[in-house]
Structure formats: structure tokens, C-alpha cells
Design an enzyme around this catalytic site. Structure first.
Site, PDB file in Angstrom:
ATOM      1  N   GLY A 119      30.611  39.329  44.428  1.00  0.00           N
ATOM      2  CA  GLY A 119      30.252  38.702  45.696  1.00  0.00           C
ATOM      3  C   GLY A 119      29.336  37.498  45.560  1.00  0.00           C
ATOM      4  O   GLY A 119      28.777  37.026  46.534  1.00  0.00           O
ATOM      5  N   HIS A 165      31.391  52.312  42.088  1.00  0.00           N
ATOM      6  CA  HIS A 165      31.270  50.873  42.364  1.00  0.00           C
ATOM      7  C   HIS A 165      29.789  50.505  42.325  1.00  0.00           C
ATOM      8  O   HIS A 165      28.936  51.285  42.732  1.00  0.00           O
ATOM      9  CB  HIS A 165      31.870  50.545  43.736  1.00  0.00           C
ATOM     10  CG  HIS A 165      31.936  49.061  43.968  1.00  0.00           C
ATOM     11  ND1 HIS A 165      30.841  48.334  44.361  1.00  0.00           N
ATOM     12  CD2 HIS A 165      32.959  48.182  43.827  1.00  0.00           C
ATOM     13  CE1 HIS A 165      31.190  47.059  44.460  1.00  0.00           C
ATOM     14  NE2 HIS A 165      32.468  46.937  44.134  1.00  0.00           N
ATOM     15  N   GLU A 171      27.973  48.770  44.142  1.00  0.00           N
ATOM     16  CA  GLU A 171      27.253  48.874  45.425  1.00  0.00           C
ATOM     17  C   GLU A 171      26.874  50.327  45.710  1.00  0.00           C
ATOM     18  O   GLU A 171      25.844  50.597  46.315  1.00  0.00           O
ATOM     19  CB  GLU A 171      28.110  48.270  46.544  1.00  0.00           C
ATOM     20  CG  GLU A 171      28.094  46.748  46.469  1.00  0.00           C
ATOM     21  CD  GLU A 171      29.342  46.053  46.970  1.00  0.00           C
ATOM     22  OE1 GLU A 171      30.137  46.668  47.695  1.00  0.00           O
ATOM     23  OE2 GLU A 171      29.516  44.869  46.611  1.00  0.00           O
ATOM     24  N   GLY A 182      37.429  41.706  45.700  1.00  0.00           N
ATOM     25  CA  GLY A 182      36.657  41.988  46.906  1.00  0.00           C
ATOM     26  C   GLY A 182      36.928  40.941  47.977  1.00  0.00           C
ATOM     27  O   GLY A 182      37.928  40.997  48.686  1.00  0.00           O
ATOM     28  N   GLY A 183      36.043  39.959  48.072  1.00  0.00           N
ATOM     29  CA  GLY A 183      36.128  38.948  49.135  1.00  0.00           C
ATOM     30  C   GLY A 183      37.516  38.334  49.298  1.00  0.00           C
ATOM     31  O   GLY A 183      38.030  38.206  50.421  1.00  0.00           O
ATOM     32  N   ASN A 206      39.676  45.583  47.290  1.00  0.00           N
ATOM     33  CA  ASN A 206      38.599  46.427  47.812  1.00  0.00           C
ATOM     34  C   ASN A 206      38.055  45.758  49.074  1.00  0.00           C
ATOM     35  O   ASN A 206      37.349  44.758  48.994  1.00  0.00           O
ATOM     36  CB  ASN A 206      37.502  46.552  46.733  1.00  0.00           C
ATOM     37  CG  ASN A 206      36.275  47.267  47.233  1.00  0.00           C
ATOM     38  OD1 ASN A 206      36.272  47.861  48.314  1.00  0.00           O
ATOM     39  ND2 ASN A 206      35.203  47.212  46.450  1.00  0.00           N
ATOM     40  N   TRP A 207      38.376  46.330  50.225  1.00  0.00           N
ATOM     41  CA  TRP A 207      37.967  45.691  51.494  1.00  0.00           C
ATOM     42  C   TRP A 207      36.506  45.930  51.827  1.00  0.00           C
ATOM     43  O   TRP A 207      35.980  45.349  52.759  1.00  0.00           O
ATOM     44  CB  TRP A 207      38.835  46.218  52.646  1.00  0.00           C
ATOM     45  CG  TRP A 207      40.284  45.875  52.550  1.00  0.00           C
ATOM     46  CD1 TRP A 207      40.935  45.253  51.520  1.00  0.00           C
ATOM     47  CD2 TRP A 207      41.289  46.153  53.542  1.00  0.00           C
ATOM     48  NE1 TRP A 207      42.274  45.129  51.805  1.00  0.00           N
ATOM     49  CE2 TRP A 207      42.516  45.678  53.046  1.00  0.00           C
ATOM     50  CE3 TRP A 207      41.270  46.768  54.790  1.00  0.00           C
ATOM     51  CZ2 TRP A 207      43.709  45.789  53.759  1.00  0.00           C
ATOM     52  CZ3 TRP A 207      42.450  46.876  55.508  1.00  0.00           C
ATOM     53  CH2 TRP A 207      43.656  46.393  54.995  1.00  0.00           C
ATOM     54  N   LYS A 208      35.863  46.829  51.094  1.00  0.00           N
ATOM     55  CA  LYS A 208      34.460  47.191  51.391  1.00  0.00           C
ATOM     56  C   LYS A 208      34.335  47.553  52.868  1.00  0.00           C
ATOM     57  O   LYS A 208      35.275  48.092  53.443  1.00  0.00           O
ATOM     58  CB  LYS A 208      33.515  46.060  50.965  1.00  0.00           C
ATOM     59  CG  LYS A 208      33.778  45.634  49.523  1.00  0.00           C
ATOM     60  CD  LYS A 208      32.730  44.774  48.929  1.00  0.00           C
ATOM     61  CE  LYS A 208      33.106  44.449  47.485  1.00  0.00           C
ATOM     62  NZ  LYS A 208      32.098  43.685  46.785  1.00  0.00           N
ATOM     63  N   GLU A 213      33.215  45.402  36.102  1.00  0.00           N
ATOM     64  CA  GLU A 213      32.710  44.511  37.146  1.00  0.00           C
ATOM     65  C   GLU A 213      31.245  44.178  36.879  1.00  0.00           C
ATOM     66  O   GLU A 213      30.344  44.939  37.259  1.00  0.00           O
ATOM     67  CB  GLU A 213      32.812  45.195  38.512  1.00  0.00           C
ATOM     68  CG  GLU A 213      34.226  45.539  38.925  1.00  0.00           C
ATOM     69  CD  GLU A 213      34.349  45.589  40.444  1.00  0.00           C
ATOM     70  OE1 GLU A 213      35.138  44.820  40.983  1.00  0.00           O
ATOM     71  OE2 GLU A 213      33.637  46.380  41.066  1.00  0.00           O
ATOM     72  N   SER A 263      34.228  38.247  41.826  1.00  0.00           N
ATOM     73  CA  SER A 263      34.568  36.893  42.288  1.00  0.00           C
ATOM     74  C   SER A 263      35.905  36.373  41.749  1.00  0.00           C
ATOM     75  O   SER A 263      36.035  35.186  41.435  1.00  0.00           O
ATOM     76  CB  SER A 263      33.437  35.908  41.973  1.00  0.00           C
ATOM     77  OG  SER A 263      32.243  36.316  42.617  1.00  0.00           O
TER      78      SER A 263
HETATM   79  P1  PGA Z   1      34.162  40.270  44.826  1.00  0.00           P
HETATM   80  O1  PGA Z   1      34.021  41.866  44.778  1.00  0.00           O
HETATM   81  O2  PGA Z   1      35.561  39.941  44.424  1.00  0.00           O
HETATM   82  O3  PGA Z   1      33.858  39.895  46.254  1.00  0.00           O
HETATM   83  O4  PGA Z   1      33.148  39.717  43.877  1.00  0.00           O
HETATM   84  C1  PGA Z   1      34.619  42.626  43.763  1.00  0.00           C
HETATM   85  C2  PGA Z   1      34.273  44.071  43.929  1.00  0.00           C
HETATM   86  O5  PGA Z   1      33.148  44.376  44.368  1.00  0.00           O
HETATM   87  O6  PGA Z   1      35.087  44.970  43.641  1.00  0.00           O
END
Ligand code: PGA
Length: 258
Positions: A183, A105, A107, A239-240, A19-21, A177, A218
Site C-alpha cells: 500500500g 497478512h 495487516e 491489493g489496491g 485482496n480487496w481488504k 509481501e 504495490s
Molecule cells: P497492495 O497490497 O497491492 O495495495 O500493496 C497488497 C496486499 O496487501 O496484499
């Protein structure tokens, strides 16, 4: 045990999704996907990337012919087309080559106020467009500390099942998640994640044995092996670490070795 594991792997092939956000640029898409091409082409797992909407078409063109699926990070709850300024429909995502879409998600839930009901409508819109939803569920730290994790996750699942039906929910992909792990560098321990995954599968009932359930929060190469070794964890939503080609391909390799 190994035989059971193999049988499970037929219906629940591991999936690693990046997930590149809201990250990237045209140059990033080109360089990043090129760097992933060789390391990922030899793996037997499923792999997907979720670039920002404006880069989906570019990513799909670059990945043409490679076994990497494209997903969007969100979609409109309206169907197909209409006077909905700023929205992108599932049909449009399908048109540019997406097969997957994230729904709910954390966010989207926390920053943009998406309720369980909105998430359920988006889930249905995704199915109607022929996309496989990746439904994200998870609790906040406060909810975990209050012992409400399973209750919160069940309510998130129930909201979708009530509108979309249990069949469509079990045929989708679910990503557990925990909000406190996204994050933050804090990962759920493999035991914590396994416990919730098992709870989700139990909640889904008999068909839940076939549902792919990913862990996200994470995940990195340093902790992926242990997480992926748990019986109810079928891969990860990253994500990251998905923004660094070496890290993402290392995580994919670890899923492939399970
Ligand atoms: P993260 O994000 O790996 O940076 O914690 C995961 C996600 O939001 O899907």
C-alpha cells in the site's frame, strides 16, 4: 530452458489473487465482478478474489460457473462452530464457496497483533476445513535494512511448519509481501523479490520446488511483467490495484503471457 519453464508451470500454474481488504459494497461486488467476467474468462492462469467476509456469499453466487476462485481474508483459529462471538470459521467459509483463505497478512499481524503462533493455528484451522491457506510472510523496512529479511521470513515459515508440518506448508500457497511495499507504492525490485522467493523455496526443501509463491506489495500493470518474469515468482497478491477492474485484468493478462 523453455521446457523447464513449461514443466514448472504444470505444478506452479500462475495465480493472480485480488485482496480487496475492507473495501466494497453490494453494488461494488456486482459491478466489479461483472466487469471482470469477459476479460478473465479467456485466460489460462488461476485467478482468485478475496472480498470482505460479508460479501463472500454474494461474490460466490455471481462467480458461479466462472473460473475464478473465492478466498476469505481471515478465519477463526477455532474449528467449525462454538461460542466465539464475532468469529467466522473455516467451515463457514467453505460453506459459502471459498476454496482459499489468507493467513497472516501483515495487516493482521501488525494492526491486530497476530503472532507467528496465532498465524500457525489459523493455518491449521484452514487446512482442517479443507481450505488452501495463502500464508503471507514478509519483513518490515527496519528488518530489511538490518539485513534480517531471510531470517524473519524463515521464522514465519518455521512457526507454521512446526505446528502444521512441512508437508502442509509446501502444499499451501505462500505470498511474500514485504511490509514496506504494501500500500505504499514502493515495490520490491524484481531482483529483491526473486532473491527472497528463492530463499523461501530453498528453506522449504525438495518439495518447495512445487510450492506456489506469490509476490505482493504495490503490484500494478506497470511493474507486473518484470516481477512475473522471474523464475521463482508464480503470480501476485494484489491489493489496491485489484479494486480497479481494468488494472486487475491487465495484471492477469501479463501473468498469462509468461
Ligand atoms: P497492495 O497490497 O497491492 O495495495 O500493496 C497488497 C496486499 O496487501 O496484499
Amino acid at each position: 530452458m523453455a521446457v523447464i519453464r513449461e514443466a514448472v508451470r504444470v505444478t506452479r500454474k500462475p495465480l493472480v489473487a485480488g485482496n480487496w481488504k475492507m473495501h466494497g459494497s453490494r453494488d461494488f461486488v456486482a459491478a466489479h465482478l461483472q466487469a471482470l467476467e469477459a476479460p478473465l474468462s479467456e485466460l489460462a492462469i488461476d485467478i482468485a478474489v478475496f472480498p470482505p467476509a460479508v460479501y463472500l456469499d454474494l461474490a460466490a453466487r455471481q462467480l458461479a460457473g466462472l473460473p475464478v476462485a473465492i478466498g476469505a481474508q481471515d478465519l477463526s483459529l477455532e474449528e467449525d462452530s462454538g461460542a466465539f462471538t464475532g468469529e467466522v470459521s473455516g467451515a463457514m467459509l467453505k460453506d459459502v464457496g471459498c476454496s482459499l483463505v489468507l493467513v497472516g497478512h501483515s495487516e493482521r499481524r501488525t494492526i491486530y497483533g497476530e503472532s507467528n503462533e496465532t498465524v500457525a493455528k489459523k493455518f491449521v484451522a484452514a487446512c482442517s476445513a479443507g481450505l488452501t491457506p495463502v500464508l503471507c510472510v514478509g519483513e518490515t523496512l527496519e528488518q530489511r535494512e538490518a539485513g534480517e529479511t531471510q531470517q524473519v521470513v524463515s521464522a514465519q515459515l518455521q512457526a507454521v511448519a512446526a505446528v502444521a508440518g512441512l508437508d502442509r506448508l509446501t502444499a499451501s500457497i505462500i505470498a511474500y509481501e514485504p511490509v514496506w511495499a504494501i500500500g505504499t507504492g514502493k515495490t520490491a525490485t524484481p531482483d529483491q523479490a526473486q532473491e527472497v522467493h528463492q530463499g523461501i523455496r530453498h528453506w522449504l526443501g525438495a518439495e518447495g520446488a512445487k510450492t506456489r509463491i506469490l509476490y505482493g506489495g504495490s503490484v500494478k500493470a506497470a511493474n507486473a511483467r518484470e516481477l512475473f518474469s522471474r523464475p521463482d515468482i508464480d503470480g501476485g497478491l494484489i491489493g489496491g490495484a485489484a479494486l480497479v477492474p481494468e488494472e486487475f485484468s491487465a495484471i492477469c493478462r501479463l501473468a498469462d503471457q509468461q
